[in-house]
Design a protein around this motif. Structure first.
Motif, PDB file in Angstrom:
ATOM      1  N   CYS A  89      63.401  32.731  41.626  1.00  0.00           N
ATOM      2  CA  CYS A  89      62.149  32.727  40.869  1.00  0.00           C
ATOM      3  C   CYS A  89      62.346  32.162  39.462  1.00  0.00           C
ATOM      4  O   CYS A  89      61.531  31.362  38.978  1.00  0.00           O
TER       5      CYS A  89
ATOM      6  N   ARG B 131      48.052  39.102  49.411  1.00  0.00           N
ATOM      7  CA  ARG B 131      48.304  38.745  48.006  1.00  0.00           C
ATOM      8  C   ARG B 131      47.780  39.814  47.065  1.00  0.00           C
ATOM      9  O   ARG B 131      48.390  40.101  46.029  1.00  0.00           O
TER      10      ARG B 131
ATOM     11  N   SER C  92      60.879  28.531  38.240  1.00  0.00           N
ATOM     12  CA  SER C  92      59.926  28.524  37.126  1.00  0.00           C
ATOM     13  C   SER C  92      60.380  27.565  36.034  1.00  0.00           C
ATOM     14  O   SER C  92      59.571  26.799  35.486  1.00  0.00           O
TER      15      SER C  92
ATOM     16  N   ILE D  36      51.222  27.563  35.159  1.00  0.00           N
ATOM     17  CA  ILE D  36      51.020  29.017  35.110  1.00  0.00           C
ATOM     18  C   ILE D  36      50.638  29.555  36.485  1.00  0.00           C
ATOM     19  O   ILE D  36      51.191  30.548  36.964  1.00  0.00           O
ATOM     20  N   GLU D  37      49.683  28.883  37.142  1.00  0.00           N
ATOM     21  CA  GLU D  37      49.224  29.354  38.455  1.00  0.00           C
ATOM     22  C   GLU D  37      50.321  29.283  39.516  1.00  0.00           C
ATOM     23  O   GLU D  37      50.597  30.297  40.186  1.00  0.00           O
TER      24      GLU D  37
ATOM     25  N   TRP E  92      56.240  33.984  41.947  1.00  0.00           N
ATOM     26  CA  TRP E  92      56.847  35.287  41.678  1.00  0.00           C
ATOM     27  C   TRP E  92      56.227  36.379  42.549  1.00  0.00           C
ATOM     28  O   TRP E  92      56.945  37.222  43.099  1.00  0.00           O
ATOM     29  N   ILE E  93      54.908  36.369  42.679  1.00  0.00           N
ATOM     30  CA  ILE E  93      54.229  37.410  43.451  1.00  0.00           C
ATOM     31  C   ILE E  93      54.634  37.347  44.915  1.00  0.00           C
ATOM     32  O   ILE E  93      54.926  38.371  45.550  1.00  0.00           O
TER      33      ILE E  93
ATOM     34  N   GLY F 121      53.007  31.916  38.856  1.00  0.00           N
ATOM     35  CA  GLY F 121      52.543  33.267  39.176  1.00  0.00           C
ATOM     36  C   GLY F 121      52.569  33.545  40.670  1.00  0.00           C
ATOM     37  O   GLY F 121      53.043  34.596  41.113  1.00  0.00           O
TER      38      GLY F 121
ATOM     39  N   LEU G 276      50.094  41.779  44.405  1.00  0.00           N
ATOM     40  CA  LEU G 276      49.764  41.800  42.976  1.00  0.00           C
ATOM     41  C   LEU G 276      49.731  43.225  42.436  1.00  0.00           C
ATOM     42  O   LEU G 276      50.239  43.507  41.342  1.00  0.00           O
TER      43      LEU G 276
END
Length: 464
Positions: free
Chosen positions: A88, A55, A92, A105-106, A112-113, A109, A59
């Motif tokens: 994605c 991860r 979302s 939000i978490e 997407w990552i 994120g 990132l």
């Protein structure tokens, strides 16, 4: 034709992008770091977010890799690229609509990552046969490294890998006490969250190891590598790896036995369709899916549970077709486990039918674009066959297991790392690595060009 080939070669040079700067054994360093990171079960925590080694890599490279893709340095944008971005975006939107932006939000994120980020590493940084070979070599090397540890784990029910890493820092729990033994052996977990991840990841490499690592080798070495991978993956004693491996082994034998038949893959497709119709028509109480799961599961209870997952999972999709159920628990009988062991419907259950369509479109867009590419030299044709066989093994496994954590990002990476094949032109010299040339020369006194068809490289074409 010559002008077209020159133009193609110029384009190949242009689109290699970041991959030409820093390399590890022929592989861009960022891709090598990502692959090795899959096998490192150490974490740091940023608030509630568990940051694993892979991860952290995802990132760091996300924005640079995305810029490379958008600038065309990984070739022109293709349908699979838009499918991944679409997954994605719609996922979302569904989370925001169902739960509000402050609560999502978490998960957005991470989505997407792991989804786009892992795909981008394969799509942007794996641009040459040399890099693709290095990917296969690193993954097989990790298999050899794990093998003595997982044999001990299977026999002694003690995970030495996790025991070691837990002494270094936060790592994963050993699930030996929580998961039932099978066939008198402990189900090996290795450095992953679950035996399923361990088994499917290594079990998916049969095709790649035979056609990529085995290309140009004598028959013993060509067979040895898939056998070692199969033994390693089989120690997970899980249905998903069993399906992935059996499918790949069958496809390898089909390709070898009918190597002189140019239309063999079309024949196989026709036979599969006919077989589907026969089961569907003459066995009205059992669909082909029921039949496949029943014969390839370790127990009837496991098979029945997967059939129930399909029944209640699809019902959840049709009850919530637009945005899915988001982060809520899926509707099912109270006695069923919350685990949804079927990757190909999980996205639709969570985010709706649009995501379901996009996932299937993504897979088949990658598969068909690579499969239908023309004018490839012999080496790349073999690489293509191995890639497609491994990818199809993952596709079949996804109907019986869920891809999560390391297995999910590995799957996304695999989807992206084969699209370089769609941009190759037939040029044998440019597509031969120094390692392969040295290996070929060591087999015979004949010149390199003659050896290309004598040192374990059959002249028959695959997927042509």
């Amino acid at each position: 034709m010559v002008a077209k080939a020159k133009k193609g070669l110029a384009e190949q040079s242009r689109i290699q992008g970041l991959g030409n700067t820093k390399k590890v054994v022929g592989l861009p360093a960022v891709a090598a770091t990502f692959l090795i990171g899959l096998f490192i079960p150490l974490f740091i925590f940023l608030g509630p977010i568990r940051m694993s080694a892979y991860r952290i890599v995802l990132l760091l490279i996300f924005l640079p890799a995305l810029v490379q893709l958008l600038k065309g340095l990984a070739g022109r944008m293709r349908l699979p690229d838009f499918c991944v971005i679409g997954i994605c975006v719609w996922s979302s939107i569904s989370l925001i609509v169902l739960h509000g932006i402050s609560q999502t939000i978490e998960p957005i994120g991470v989505l997407w990552i792991e989804t786009l980020g892992a795909y981008l590493i394969g799509r942007v940084y794996i641009r040459t046969p040399e890099a693709f070979y290095a990917v296969a070599k690193i993954l097989f090397s990790m298999c050899l490294l794990m093998l003595p540890f997982v044999i001990f784990e299977a026999l002694a029910s003690k995970n030495l890998i996790l025991l070691l890493f837990n002494k270094i820092g936060p790592s994963l729990p050993d699930l030996a006490a929580e998961i039932d033994n099978r066939l008198g052996l402990n189900r090996t977990q290795g450095p992953f969250d679950h035996p399923i991840i361990f088994g499917v990841l290594f079990g998916s490499l049969i095709g790649v190891s035979y056609y990529v690592l085995g290309y140009g080798r004598k028959i013993f070495m060509r067979m040895l590598q898939p056998v070692l991978l199969a033994v390693t993956a089989a120690l997970s004693l899980s249905t998903g790896p069993l399906i992935a491996m059996n499918v790949q082994i069958f496809l390898v034998f089909w390709d070898k036995i009918l190597s002189s038949v140019k239309a063999r893959w079309y024949i196989l497709t026709a036979l599969a369709i006919v077989g589907y119709l026969i089961v569907d028509i003459f066995f009205a109480n059992r669909t082909p899916f029921h039949t496949l799961v029943a014969y390839l599961s370790f127990s009837q209870g496991s098979a029945y549970n997967r059939i129930l997952i399909w029944i209640y999972g699809t019902q959840n999709i049709f009850d919530n077709p637009v945005f899915g159920i988001g982060l809520e628990d899926w509707a099912r009988p109270s006695w069923m486990s919350s685990s949804m062991d079927m990757f190909w419907i999980v996205g639709a259950v969570k985010h709706g039918v649009v995501v379901w369509v996009l996932w299937l479109a993504l897979f088949f867009a990658v598969f068909l674009q690579v499969a239908l590419k023309k004018e490839l030299n012999t080496r790349v044709q073999y690489y293509r066959t191995g890639y497609l066989i491994s990818l199809f093994g993952l596709f079949m496994a996804g109907w019986t297991v869920h891809f999560f954590n390391a297995l999910f990002v590995y799957f996304m990476f695999m989807l992206g790392c084969g699209l370089w094949i769609t941009e190759r032109v037939a040029d044998d010299e440019a597509d031969t690595t120094s390692e392969e040339r040295e290996r070929t020369l060591s087999y015979s006194r004949f010149p390199p060009r003659a050896v290309r068809h004598t040192a374990g490289r059959p002249p028959s074409k695959t997927l042509s």
